[in-house]
Design an enzyme around this catalytic site. Structure first.
Site, PDB file in Angstrom:
ATOM      1  N   ASP A  45       0.826  -1.210   0.000  1.00  0.00           N
ATOM      2  CA  ASP A  45       0.000   0.000   0.000  1.00  0.00           C
ATOM      3  C   ASP A  45       0.863   1.263   0.000  1.00  0.00           C
ATOM      4  O   ASP A  45       0.766   2.100   0.890  1.00  0.00           O
ATOM      5  CB  ASP A  45      -0.922  -0.021   1.229  1.00  0.00           C
ATOM      6  CG  ASP A  45      -2.107   0.928   1.101  1.00  0.00           C
ATOM      7  OD1 ASP A  45      -2.634   1.081  -0.018  1.00  0.00           O
ATOM      8  OD2 ASP A  45      -2.497   1.519   2.129  1.00  0.00           O
ATOM      9  N   ARG A  81      -6.829  -4.859   1.870  1.00  0.00           N
ATOM     10  CA  ARG A  81      -7.537  -6.121   2.145  1.00  0.00           C
ATOM     11  C   ARG A  81      -8.617  -6.371   1.094  1.00  0.00           C
ATOM     12  O   ARG A  81      -8.800  -7.508   0.634  1.00  0.00           O
ATOM     13  CB  ARG A  81      -8.150  -6.089   3.537  1.00  0.00           C
ATOM     14  CG  ARG A  81      -7.144  -6.240   4.671  1.00  0.00           C
ATOM     15  CD  ARG A  81      -7.808  -6.052   6.014  1.00  0.00           C
ATOM     16  NE  ARG A  81      -6.878  -6.219   7.126  1.00  0.00           N
ATOM     17  CZ  ARG A  81      -7.116  -5.786   8.361  1.00  0.00           C
ATOM     18  NH1 ARG A  81      -8.252  -5.166   8.637  1.00  0.00           N
ATOM     19  NH2 ARG A  81      -6.236  -5.988   9.321  1.00  0.00           N
ATOM     20  N   ASP A  99       2.812  -7.409  10.028  1.00  0.00           N
ATOM     21  CA  ASP A  99       3.628  -7.323  11.247  1.00  0.00           C
ATOM     22  C   ASP A  99       3.668  -8.653  11.999  1.00  0.00           C
ATOM     23  O   ASP A  99       4.546  -8.867  12.831  1.00  0.00           O
ATOM     24  CB  ASP A  99       3.050  -6.282  12.212  1.00  0.00           C
ATOM     25  CG  ASP A  99       2.785  -4.954  11.552  1.00  0.00           C
ATOM     26  OD1 ASP A  99       3.507  -4.620  10.604  1.00  0.00           O
ATOM     27  OD2 ASP A  99       1.838  -4.264  11.972  1.00  0.00           O
ATOM     28  N   ARG A 131       3.019  -7.412  23.264  1.00  0.00           N
ATOM     29  CA  ARG A 131       1.754  -6.710  23.397  1.00  0.00           C
ATOM     30  C   ARG A 131       0.724  -7.679  23.957  1.00  0.00           C
ATOM     31  O   ARG A 131       0.941  -8.894  23.979  1.00  0.00           O
ATOM     32  CB  ARG A 131       1.275  -6.151  22.058  1.00  0.00           C
ATOM     33  CG  ARG A 131       0.987  -7.211  21.005  1.00  0.00           C
ATOM     34  CD  ARG A 131       0.370  -6.628  19.757  1.00  0.00           C
ATOM     35  NE  ARG A 131      -0.960  -6.081  20.002  1.00  0.00           N
ATOM     36  CZ  ARG A 131      -1.725  -5.522  19.065  1.00  0.00           C
ATOM     37  NH1 ARG A 131      -1.284  -5.426  17.819  1.00  0.00           N
ATOM     38  NH2 ARG A 131      -2.907  -5.049  19.357  1.00  0.00           N
ATOM     39  N   GLU A 182     -12.740  -1.028  11.403  1.00  0.00           N
ATOM     40  CA  GLU A 182     -13.308  -1.617  10.190  1.00  0.00           C
ATOM     41  C   GLU A 182     -13.270  -3.145  10.230  1.00  0.00           C
ATOM     42  O   GLU A 182     -14.163  -3.818   9.701  1.00  0.00           O
ATOM     43  CB  GLU A 182     -12.579  -1.100   8.945  1.00  0.00           C
ATOM     44  CG  GLU A 182     -11.188  -1.661   8.705  1.00  0.00           C
ATOM     45  CD  GLU A 182     -10.149  -1.275   9.749  1.00  0.00           C
ATOM     46  OE1 GLU A 182      -9.257  -2.091  10.030  1.00  0.00           O
ATOM     47  OE2 GLU A 182     -10.244  -0.147  10.283  1.00  0.00           O
ATOM     48  N   ASP A 183     -12.237  -3.700  10.877  1.00  0.00           N
ATOM     49  CA  ASP A 183     -12.153  -5.156  10.958  1.00  0.00           C
ATOM     50  C   ASP A 183     -13.212  -5.724  11.898  1.00  0.00           C
ATOM     51  O   ASP A 183     -13.774  -6.801  11.646  1.00  0.00           O
ATOM     52  CB  ASP A 183     -10.753  -5.597  11.377  1.00  0.00           C
ATOM     53  CG  ASP A 183     -10.247  -4.895  12.626  1.00  0.00           C
ATOM     54  OD1 ASP A 183     -10.877  -3.916  13.069  1.00  0.00           O
ATOM     55  OD2 ASP A 183      -9.202  -5.329  13.150  1.00  0.00           O
ATOM     56  N   HIS A 216       2.264   0.745  14.486  1.00  0.00           N
ATOM     57  CA  HIS A 216       1.172  -0.231  14.428  1.00  0.00           C
ATOM     58  C   HIS A 216      -0.151   0.482  14.184  1.00  0.00           C
ATOM     59  O   HIS A 216      -0.429   1.527  14.774  1.00  0.00           O
ATOM     60  CB  HIS A 216       1.101  -1.038  15.728  1.00  0.00           C
ATOM     61  CG  HIS A 216       0.347  -2.319  15.578  1.00  0.00           C
ATOM     62  ND1 HIS A 216      -1.027  -2.360  15.573  1.00  0.00           N
ATOM     63  CD2 HIS A 216       0.772  -3.597  15.402  1.00  0.00           C
ATOM     64  CE1 HIS A 216      -1.409  -3.612  15.407  1.00  0.00           C
ATOM     65  NE2 HIS A 216      -0.348  -4.390  15.313  1.00  0.00           N
TER      66      HIS A 216
END
Length: 411
Positions: A45, A81, A99, A131, A182-183, A216
Site C-alpha cells: 500500500d 484487504r 507485522d 503486546r 473496520e475489521d 502499528h
C-alpha cells in the site's frame, strides 16, 4: 497459475512493514499445509521502506503461488484487504497482517476444523508478542459456538479464517470509510450472517506482534474516529439482530469495548473541552442504543459510568471516577424487602442526581438468551456475612471490585 482453487488464500496488506514482513512471509512458507494448497495475495500500500521490493523478491523464489499488487497509499488497511480479497481464489481467506506471523500448524488446523464443522468462520488461538492479546475465548476447542453467549465477540480483528463463499455471497467487504474498527465491523457481520463459528484453542495459530517503532495501525486514530466505529457497530447489530435478549448480549461488546474506554479514569486528565466533546459524541448513541436490557448485563461499576454518560452528567461521572481512583469500596445495601442488593457508589439515592436504583443494583444475568435476570434470594439486612446470601452473588461482587481496582491501578 494453477487451475485448481487452493484451500486458503492468505491476503497480506502491507505498509512500511520491514523488517517484520520477513518473519511474516517465512511463517506462511513454514505451514504444515502443503504449498500447493494455498496462495498468497500481497498488496503493498504505497510503502517506501522496501516492502514492495521484498514482496516481489519473495514471490520469485517461493514454492507458494503468489501475486503481488503495488498501489498508491490508500490511507488504511481496508483498501489493501479489499483488493486482495477481490483477487483471492481459495475456498477460505485468511487476512494476515504483515507485522504478525503464523504458528506452523495454523492453516492446516483451521481448514480441517472449517471442513469438519461446516462453519464459515474459524478462530485460531492468538498470543501476543510484546503486546497484549485476547484470552477469554481460548479456554477450549469448539466445533461450533453460540456467538451471543460465547466470548468470540471480544475478538473481532480480521485475523481469522473466513469461508470465501460467504464473503462473496453477501458481498462482504471492509468499510473503507472507517479509519479504525473496520475489521470489527467485518468480522461481526460474518459471525452473524455466516453458518457458524469454530474455535481452535489447542495450538497457537497466530502471533500478534507489538511493533517497537510506533507504526502499528491500532495506535493511530483520534477518539472521534473511535466514536464513528462505535456507531457503525451498534447500527450493524441493530440491523442484523432482532430486538430482544440476544441483541442485548451482543450490544454489551460496543458499550464495554468501546464506550467505556472513552470514559475511564484517564478522562479526568483530559482538557475540559475534550471531555465535553466526548459527551456530545456519545449522546446520540446512548439515546438510540442504551437500554435496560443491555445495562443490567453489565457490571455495576461499569454500568454506572455509562448511566452518567447517558444522562449527560459529566459531573456525576467525575465523582464516580474519583471515588474509585481513591480505591474506596462502596457500601453494600439491601432493599427494604431484602430481595435486592445495591452498591452505594457516589450519588446513590441522591434525588438531585437523577440516577436510578437500577443503575446501582447487583444483577446476575441469565446468559442463556432469555430476558430473565436472576436475582439473589431474600437477603438479611445484616449484610454479606450471613450464610443465606447466595455464594455466586458474593463471588461476583468480589471479582467486580477487585477487577476495577486492578484496572485503575494499572491505568
Amino acid at each position: 497459475m494453477s487451475s485448481t482453487a487452493p484451500d486458503v488464500s492468505v491476503v497480506i496488506g502491507a505498509y512500511e512493514a520491514m523488517p517484520y514482513l520477513i518473519r511474516c512471509l517465512e511463517s506462511v512458507e513454514a505451514q504444515t499445509l502443503p504449498a500447493g494448497r494455498m496462495e498468497i495475495v500481497a498488496v503493498d500500500d504505497g510503502s517506501t521502506d522496501g516492502t514492495g521490493e521484498y514482496l516481489e523478491e519473495f514471490a520469485a523464489r517461493t514454492a507458494i503461488e503468489m501475486r503481488v499488487v503495488r498501489q498508491e497509499n490508500s490511507g488504511g488497511p481496508s483498501g489493501p484487504r479489499n483488493v486482495g480479497l477481490g483477487l483471492a481464489r481459495g475456498r477460505y481467506v485468511f487476512f494476515l497482517d504483515a507485522d504478525d506471523y503464523f504458528g506452523e500448524e495454523a492453516l492446516e488446523r483451521m481448514v480441517a476444523m472449517g471442513d469438519r464443522a461446516g462453519t464459515d468462520v474459524v478462530l485460531g488461538k492468538v498470543v501476543g508478542v510484546n503486546r497484549g492479546a485476547p484470552k477469554s475465548m481460548w479456554s477450549r476447542t469448539e466445533a461450533r459456538v453460540d456467538v451471543h453467549r460465547s466470548k468470540v465477540i471480544y475478538t473481532l480483528s480480521a485475523q481469522k479464517l473466513f469461508r470465501r463463499e460467504l464473503l462473496e455471497r453477501i458481498g462482504l467487504r471492509f468499510d473503507e470509510r472507517l479509519k479504525t474498527g473496520e475489521d470489527a465491523l467485518f468480522t461481526m457481520e460474518a459471525y452473524l450472517r455466516g453458518a457458524g463459528v469454530s474455535v481452535v484453542a489447542d495450538c497457537t495459530c497466530y502471533h500478534l506482534v507489538g511493533r517497537t517503532d510506533g507504526k502499528h495501525a491500532t495506535k493511530r486514530g483520534s477518539y472521534v474516529l473511535r466514536f464513528d466505529a462505535m456507531e457503525a457497530m451498534m447500527a450493524l447489530i441493530h440491523r442484523l439482530e432482532p430486538a430482544g435478549p440476544k441483541r442485548d448480549l451482543l450490544m454489551i461488546r460496543p458499550f464495554t469495548v468501546g464506550m467505556l474506554q472513552q470514559f475511564g479514569p484517564g478522562l479526568l486528565k483530559q482538557p475540559e473541552d475534550e471531555q465535553r466533546h466526548k459527551m456530545e459524541l456519545a449522546a446520540p448513541l446512548m439515546r438510540s442504543y442504551w437500554t435496560d436490557g443491555v445495562a443490567r448485563r453489565i457490571k455495576v461499576a461499569e454500568r454506572l459510568r455509562l448511566a452518567c454518560v447517558a444522562r449527560g452528567r459529566l459531573d456525576l461521572l467525575a465523582d464516580v471516577l474519583r471515588f474509585v481512583q481513591a480505591k474506596k469500596v462502596p457500601e453494600l445495601v439491601s432493599s427494604d424487602k431484602g430481595d435486592k442488593l445495591f452498591l452505594a457508589y457516589p450519588h446513590f439515592r441522591d434525588e438531585d442526581a437523577g440516577l436510578r436504583d437500577a443503575d446501582y443494583q447487583v444483577t446476575v444475568p441469565d446468559w442463556h438468551g432469555s430476558d430473565r435476570v436472576t436475582r439473589p434470594k431474600r437477603i438479611p439486612r445484616a449484610g454479606l456475612e450471613r450464610p443465606s446470601v447466595p455464594r455466586r452473588v458474593v463471588r461476583r461482587l468480589r471479582r467486580e471490585l477487585r477487577g476495577w481496582c486492578a484496572r485503575l491501578s494499572t491505568g
